[in-house]
Design an enzyme around this catalytic site. Structure first.
Site, PDB file in Angstrom:
ATOM      1  N   LEU A 140       1.212  -2.215   0.669  1.00  0.00           N
ATOM      2  CA  LEU A 140       2.097  -1.086   0.932  1.00  0.00           C
ATOM      3  C   LEU A 140       3.163  -1.114  -0.161  1.00  0.00           C
ATOM      4  O   LEU A 140       3.626  -2.190  -0.547  1.00  0.00           O
ATOM      5  CB  LEU A 140       2.773  -1.207   2.302  1.00  0.00           C
ATOM      6  CG  LEU A 140       1.876  -1.095   3.533  1.00  0.00           C
ATOM      7  CD1 LEU A 140       2.687  -1.337   4.799  1.00  0.00           C
ATOM      8  CD2 LEU A 140       1.214   0.267   3.594  1.00  0.00           C
ATOM      9  N   ASP A 141       3.569   0.035  -0.638  1.00  0.00           N
ATOM     10  CA  ASP A 141       4.595   0.099  -1.671  1.00  0.00           C
ATOM     11  C   ASP A 141       5.903  -0.512  -1.184  1.00  0.00           C
ATOM     12  O   ASP A 141       6.193  -0.536   0.022  1.00  0.00           O
ATOM     13  CB  ASP A 141       4.839   1.546  -2.095  1.00  0.00           C
ATOM     14  CG  ASP A 141       3.654   2.146  -2.843  1.00  0.00           C
ATOM     15  OD1 ASP A 141       2.824   1.377  -3.354  1.00  0.00           O
ATOM     16  OD2 ASP A 141       3.569   3.388  -2.902  1.00  0.00           O
TER      17      ASP A 141
END
Length: 116
Positions: A57-58
């Site tokens: 996930l960023d």
């Protein structure tokens, strides 16, 4: 770190906004290393702990991250992601705005779904 689910094959943890999943050039400690340390301590592992990063996930995003605890689980999960067998749901929290309609160009609907 909050563990959501854990068994012999996988561990699912809640990632906070601002954390990174894997190491990068910033040198910030990644969530993967935090999870490895947790497993090493919990199970009193004398050597290195295997932990496979299945997806990321960023940094600005919070959410659940699945890690593989075995190489076999990593192979199987990678295959599931590649074949589209994993369903991912993304939620966005945005300020309320009464003037936007579902068909507004500012809506977050997927383009294919918005056309239906």
């Amino acid at each position: 770190m909050q563990v959501i689910y854990e068994d012999n094959h996988i561990i699912v943890v809640s990632k906070r906004s601002g954390e990174i999943v894997q190491g990068d050039k910033t040198g910030d400690e990644p969530l993967s290393e935090t999870v490895k340390a947790y497993l090493k301590e919990k199970y009193q592992k004398p050597g290195n702990v295997f932990l496979g990063v299945v997806h990321r996930l960023d940094r600005p995003v919070s959410g659940l991250v699945v890690f593989a605890r075995t190489s076999k689980a990593l192979t199987r999960l990678n295959k599931m992601f590649a074949q589209g067998e994993v369903h991912k749901t993304y939620w966005a929290i945005v300020p309320a705005s009464s003037h936007l309609s579902p068909r507004s160009p500012h809506s977050l609907a997927h383009p294919q779904r918005a056309a239906e």
